[in-house]
Design an enzyme around this catalytic site. Structure first.
Site, PDB file in Angstrom:
ATOM      1  N   HIS A  73      52.082  31.244  30.594  1.00  0.00           N
ATOM      2  CA  HIS A  73      53.502  31.106  30.948  1.00  0.00           C
ATOM      3  C   HIS A  73      54.429  31.383  29.755  1.00  0.00           C
ATOM      4  O   HIS A  73      55.635  31.549  29.948  1.00  0.00           O
ATOM      5  CB  HIS A  73      53.790  29.682  31.452  1.00  0.00           C
ATOM      6  CG  HIS A  73      53.137  29.351  32.760  1.00  0.00           C
ATOM      7  ND1 HIS A  73      53.302  30.116  33.888  1.00  0.00           N
ATOM      8  CD2 HIS A  73      52.307  28.323  33.101  1.00  0.00           C
ATOM      9  CE1 HIS A  73      52.613  29.575  34.882  1.00  0.00           C
ATOM     10  NE2 HIS A  73      51.998  28.492  34.425  1.00  0.00           N
ATOM     11  N   HIS A  93      11.928  57.472  55.787  1.00  0.00           N
ATOM     12  CA  HIS A  93      12.012  58.317  56.989  1.00  0.00           C
ATOM     13  C   HIS A  93      10.921  57.989  58.006  1.00  0.00           C
ATOM     14  O   HIS A  93      11.017  58.407  59.171  1.00  0.00           O
ATOM     15  CB  HIS A  93      11.906  59.802  56.610  1.00  0.00           C
ATOM     16  CG  HIS A  93      13.003  60.295  55.731  1.00  0.00           C
ATOM     17  ND1 HIS A  93      14.326  60.163  56.064  1.00  0.00           N
ATOM     18  CD2 HIS A  93      12.968  60.909  54.522  1.00  0.00           C
ATOM     19  CE1 HIS A  93      15.071  60.680  55.099  1.00  0.00           C
ATOM     20  NE2 HIS A  93      14.278  61.134  54.147  1.00  0.00           N
TER      21      HIS A  93
END
EC number: 3.5.1.-
Length: 1183
Positions: free
Chosen positions: A641, A215
């Site tokens: 596959h 801050h």
């Protein structure tokens, strides 16, 4: 990545070509029976033959250059990769406290609690300890003013009364005689870690320090902070270590406005803050904390704010402790909290990181990452009132460890629940040390409020970052309301739990490796040059041994898969059919192989396939038993596959699928398993095996080329989402062209794969690791680098508690697959991924595919619902605005580059190089019309800027303490700001408003404009402010024109007075902004031929007969009125789903599905016909 002159991080967003509609060549369409690796072709003509011959001559040197380049990638950097996590922790930092309030939340007990937790978990001994040092005054002056430093130095000699008076002039601070020395020590601690990280003494580090710092402004204490540690560290790194790009991440629950104001003009520092905002009701009550503030001048786009607007609200039931008569033991004592509204959770923070921070950070390519690590967003913190967990912050830390080559420093900021704070620090420190991230609670999907905040931030940033193009999509209002109701139902029943006692396993062996050279005996007896060669696994293993990676892994013996394991995914008949090939003659083997698609078989095929699948199962056993954390299986033949009853595409048994089923058998339940298939070919077999199973999420990224790339057909299309109970658990990302690279895969990871994966929250991750999408692969045609694969692996390692297994699939360039597997192994071993120094923006074709998949799957996954909820057509109106830039400086674009005069872009559109700011909006304003045009020059952050401060409070309770009566203050402030224009402005004159800087430091706060996208904005640090607004009357006139200028309005002529109204003398040097249409959209195929009767743009609306403003549907050629008349064309679109319409006013074309204007050659015929009908001649540029 280094840069000279104009750094790439400050460049203007470049225009990119949109994908062109592919030519439909029937001869190029292969049947399902085409061979794997085959490419579409037609009979060559003479020119093609000559070109082929020329390319053949050039191909050999090019291939050699590629191999040399890949071999030059030095992944064997074991001696140079820094190791170790630094920790700075000094008891002297506890030598200050609030003298007049013992209950002040920022107190020494915070560090005591952290130290006890770190000792309890054995973390102190695992870190490299560094002695804290004091920051020198010259180092502090890199950020703070000398006058301010001198003032703070005098506090060492003040008494309590003087300290209290001085502290009272600031907001939410206290002072102690030791405050100055401790603040200097805290800043110096971070600087010590910067030196250690940049000097390769350590890989990363954490500074456990107080007081916090984010801050603190240049000359202002604020919010418990005296000096801004990370801001000083950033400037220190730039000066001493020649760092050019620094990322500061602030996850403290309070906005780090001090850090933002210091760097909001600086494109060398990217500031990201995610914080509680509550529409300005939460401290520090600044408009500059909202999503719409993106930086100023050359720093525009380098400030990112994600404001949270929802907090926890709980009712509780209390059962008091009591002592039953005659008993000395206390009975049950508990406090049960039932959350009626939940604050932001881990899922919300993760979503913000995935959709915003990581994409931008990868484009920015920081060389150092600094984190303002506040832990006041943890569940139970009295300030934050959020619901994050320590495990969630561990995941955020893991994300950041993939940036800047792992150079990451966390610096403690806030956190005021001592137990939560200590657990939060330990959780992040575990991750820095390389421990796996804990699993999160399900479901891990962002709430509706978080989605709104993230979407707003994305829209504000999109003009400045190429990677954010198409990051948010339009969404129907009904769908939004349905999603919000769903979120409310889920959150309404959510019961807050105690902070989990997370455990991090300390494994002696982190990564397992399975390899067996017997798998090389599978070979093609008829073709020695077949791409699926035995050398594939040998070259990978040899390379891992050469670079020392194999020695760092636990070598696990492979074993053949049992029949019972194979039968979990394959039929008994198929298994026996393959077993029978062991005894076949060569001619019979050739004939049997021809019965399948792209298959060769030899006598050893069955044994090798059995061994490959068994190796994957062995690795699963090792991971689930805790023998290793993760692993790689270097196996062949590949498997993804393989169908349940058929071999396909070099594959026989589906190793990944069998491994997944084996894991579920071991667990004795339907373990949630994520399968990621990044092989360039679609894993049709894996998809079919699990398409009805919701316990397995299958995600595939593959070349599709609209169904013409192996394995051909529509099985890999995005529309294939699974069946029955498994609907939504099959995710296909189809690439419709070649050259997809790191940026395209990372964009898919950030926008699609990881959001869905985190929502699914898997317990095991399996990767079908084909490397035929790698650079140089002869079949894939893509450009993923080894470094890219390292990042993809790293990002997935946060899932499933780090239980992740890579199983080799395809990949046919021996150098590429060796380097790529090595890169993935580095990541699995915990090494930081290397920086991607030449990352280009994602291709438009890739973004189109990603958006297509999101559209399909957002109904199944809440994490994909980051959509635009306002009316895009209204927001994208074609109003022209003239803006004059300051004469004292050359025109500066959104990224700091010079903007050419006369550059035509649309005000408020999503892809301008310098977009106009819009009025700040909230969720309640999401459906409002386009905000009024506003030009702003910022106000000083070191002055009293009442117009930009939503509320101002000075007690210690304001840091984190929102009050209910501040809503009126917010509204009053905004209303007063909107009423500052005068009648003189309404007549076309513009009055400047200025505020002189305040000399009283106690009144200092930000004056940053909340408006995003204005290239002419200046930083709050510049001093005087001047705001130019359209008058209220001019705004009303302009809004009345929106019906003629927006969406389907086409565009009646705009009076020249409207162009300059409200801008006064700012019309002498003009910069115009207009609509930029898409050059292609996927819905052009819906355009039908012009009817035989021709096209009549003067027809009235078919429903109401209006001729005021009409559109013609380009599918059925019916004419209906605009939404600004009676909205009958909108109704027609909703009923017919016809996407494209043509304006009868200005002949522009709008796509409802893309929510954008489109200009493409496929539209020229219909536009020319409309122009001929309207003006009696064809379009000029076509004649």
């Amino acid at each position: 990545m280094t840069s000279t002159g104009q750094d790439s991080s400050t460049r203007q967003r470049k225009s990119r070509h949109n994908p062109q509609s592919p030519l439909q060549d029937s001869s190029a369409t292969l049947k399902r029976g085409g061979k794997k690796g085959a490419v579409p072709h037609s009979s060559p003509n003479l020119a093609e033959v000559k070109k082929k011959g020329k390319m053949k001559k050039l191909s050999q040197p090019a291939e050699e250059d590629l191999i040399v380049g890949l071999q030059g990638l030095d992944l064997n950097s074991e001696t140079r990769v820094p190791v170790g996590t630094g920790l700075v922790f000094d008891e002297q930092l506890n030598d200050f406290h609030c003298l007049w309030d013992d209950s002040f939340p920022e107190n020494p007990e915070r560090l005591h609690a952290i130290k006890e937790q770190l000792i309890l978990e054995g973390l102190l001994g695992r870190c490299v300890s560094f002695q804290a040092r004091f920051a020198e005054k010259e180092e502090l002056m890199l950020v703070h003013s000398l006058e301010y430093i001198d003032l703070m130095e005098t506090t060492q000699y003040m008494n309590e009364g003087e300290l209290r008076v001085l502290a009272g002039t600031y907001d939410s601070v206290y002072l102690h005689p030791n405050s100055y020395s401790c603040a200097c020590l805290a800043t110096g601690s971070v600087l010590r870690l910067v030196d250690a990280v940049m000097g390769a003494e350590i890989r990363n580090g954490m500074a456990v320090i107080r007081p916090p710092g984010h801050h603190a402004q240049r000359s202002l204490m604020d919010g418990y902070c005296m000096f801004n540690h990370l801001a000083v560290a950033a400037r220190y790194a730039q000066k001493k270590h020649r760092i050019q790009r620094i990322l500061i991440v602030d996850w403290d629950v309070h906005h780090g406005q001090g850090t933002q104001f210091i760097f909001d003009q600086d494109p060398s520092v990217l500031y990201f803050s995610i914080h509680r905002y509550e529409h300005g009701r939460f401290w520090p009550h600044l408009k500059a904390s909202n999503w719409s503030t993106t930086g100023f001048g050359q720093g525009q786009g380098y400030t990112i704010n994600v404001p949270w607007n929802q907090v926890s609200f709980c009712s509780h039931k209390l059962s008091l402790a009591c002592f039953p008569r005659g008993s000395r033991e206390m009975t049950d004592y508990y406090i049960a909290f039932l959350c009626l509204q939940v604050g932001m959770r881990d899922a919300d923070y993760i979503a913000a990181f995935l959709h915003i921070l990581l994409p931008v950070a990868f484009e920015f390519q920081p060389q150092l990452v600094l984190v303002a690590a506040g832990f006041d967003a943890l569940h139970g913190d009295p300030k934050g009132e959020m619901s994050a967990t320590p495990a969630g912050f561990a995941h955020l830390t893991h994300f950041l460890m993939g940036l800047a080559g792992g150079k990451l420093i966390l610096s403690l900021e806030g956190g005021y629940n001592l137990h939560a704070l200590a657990k939060g620090v330990s959780g992040s420190l575990h991750t820095l040390l390389g421990d796996p991230c804990p699993m999160l609670e399900s479901p891990v999907a962002p709430c509706a409020s978080a989605q709104t905040s993230i979407s707003c931030t994305l829209e504000a940033l999109e003009p400045f970052w190429e990677v954010l193009e198409r990051s948010v999509e339009p969404q129907d209002e009904d769908e939004v309301e349905g999603d919000m109701l769903e979120d409310e139902e889920e959150e309404g029943h959510w019961e807050a739990t105690a902070l989990p006692m997370d455990t991090w396993p300390l494994l002696q062996n982190r990564t397992g490796l399975v390899y067996d050279e017997r798998m090389m005996s599978h070979c093609n007896l008829w073709d020695n040059h077949h791409p699926e060669t035995p050398q594939r696994i040998l070259r990978i293993m040899c390379h891992l041994e050469e670079v020392g990676l194999a020695a760092r892994c636990l070598i696990l013996p492979a074993r053949p898969a049992l029949d019972s394991e194979l039968l979990t995914c394959h039929s008994a008949e198929y298994v026996e059919r393959l077993r029978a090939t062991e005894k076949m003659k060569t001619r019979d083997l050739h004939r049997e192989g021809a019965n399948f698609e792209s298959i060769y078989i030899c006598p050893s095929t069955f044994a090798c396939a059995q061994l490959a699948t068994g190796a994957a199962c062995r690795l699963v056993e090792a991971v689930l038993s805790g023998e290793v954390l993760n692993g790689i299986a270097i196996v062949r033949p590949p498997g993804h596959h393989a169908e349940p009853d058929a071999a396909c595409g070099f594959c026989f048994f589906n190793s990944v699928a069998v491994a997944a089923r084996h894991a579920q058998v071991i667990a004795g339940r339907a373990l949630r398993i994520l399968i990621v298939d990044w092989d360039v070919h679609h894993g049709n077999g894996t998809q079919h095996i699990f398409e009805e199973d919701p316990s397995v999420l299958y995600v595939s990224l593959h070349r599709y080329d609209r169904g013409t790339f192996f394995p051909m057909g529509d099985e890999g299309a995005s529309s294939q989402v699974g069946r029955a109970a498994g609907t939504g658990f099959t995710v296909n990302v189809p690439w419709n062209g070649p050259r997809m690279g790191d940026a395209d895969y990372l964009a898919t990871w950030h926008r699609l794969v990881l959001p869905i994966a985190y929502e699914f929250n898997p317990e095991l991750v399996l990767i079908s690791a084909g490397f035929d999408a790698a650079q140089g692969d002869p079949l894939g045609g893509c450009q993923v680098t080894p470094e890219g694969y390292a990042h993809l692996t790293h990002l997935l390692m946060g899932l499933a508690g780090g239980r992740i297994i890579l199983i080799l699939e395809g990949g046919y360039n021996l150098t590429s697959i060796s380097e790529s597997m090595a890169a993935c192994t580095h990541s699995l071993l915990g090494d930081p991924p290397p920086q991607l120094t030449s990352l280009r923006p994602p291709q438009s074709g890739a973004l189109a595919s990603i958006s297509e998949v999101i559209q399909v799957h957002r109904k199944y996954w809440r994490s994909l619902r980051l959509m635009k909820m306002e009316d895009k057509e209204e927001r994208s109106s074609s109003r022209l605005v003239i803006k004059k830039l300051p004469q004292s400086a050359s025109p500066v674009s959104a990224k700091g580059m010079t903007t050419p005069k006369g550059k035509v872009l649309e005000a408020g559109m999503r892809k301008p190089t310098a977009a106009l700011p819009t009025k700040e909006s909230t969720l309640g304003q999401a459906k409002a019309k386009t905000a009024k045009a506003l030009l702003a020059q910022g106000q000083s952050s070191e002055q009293a800027a009442k117009g930009t401060t939503l509320d101002l409070a000075t007690s210690k309770d304001t840091v984190g303490g929102a009050t209910t009566d501040q809503c009126a203050s917010v509204a009053a402030t905004e209303n007063s700001a909107n009423q500052t224009t005068s009648g003189e402005e309404a007549s076309g004159e513009t009055e400047s408003f200025g505020t002189s800087p305040s000399s009283n430091a106690s009144k200092q706060t930000t004056g940053a404009s909340p408006l995003h996208g204005a290239a002419a904005q200046q930083s709050p640090e510049l001093g005087l402010s001047s705001t130019l607004e359209l008058s209220s009357e001019a705004q009303e006139v302009q809004e009345s024109e929106e019906g003629l200028l927006g969406e389907a309005a086409g565009g009646q002529d705009m009076n020249s007075l409207m162009l300059t109204q409200g801008f006064g003398d700012f019309n002498t040097q003009d910069v115009f902004y207009a609509v930029t249409p898409l050059s292609w959209c996927p819905h052009l195929m819906a355009v039908c031929p012009i009817p035989a009767a021709g096209l009549d743009v003067s027809q009235p609306c078919k429903t109401c007969g209006s001729v005021q403003e009409n559109w013609v549907c380009l599918t059925c050629y019916q004419v209906y009125c605009s939404r600004y008349v009676n909205a009958h064309m909108v109704c027609h679109h909703e009923a017919s789903e016809h996407p494209l319409v043509l304006s009868c006013v200005d002949l522009s074309t709008w796509c409802y599905l893309c929510q954008a204007y489109v200009h493409h050659e496929d539209l020229q015929d219909v536009k020319n016909a409309a122009h001929q009908n309207k003006f009696g001649e064809g379009m000029p540029h076509l004649q």
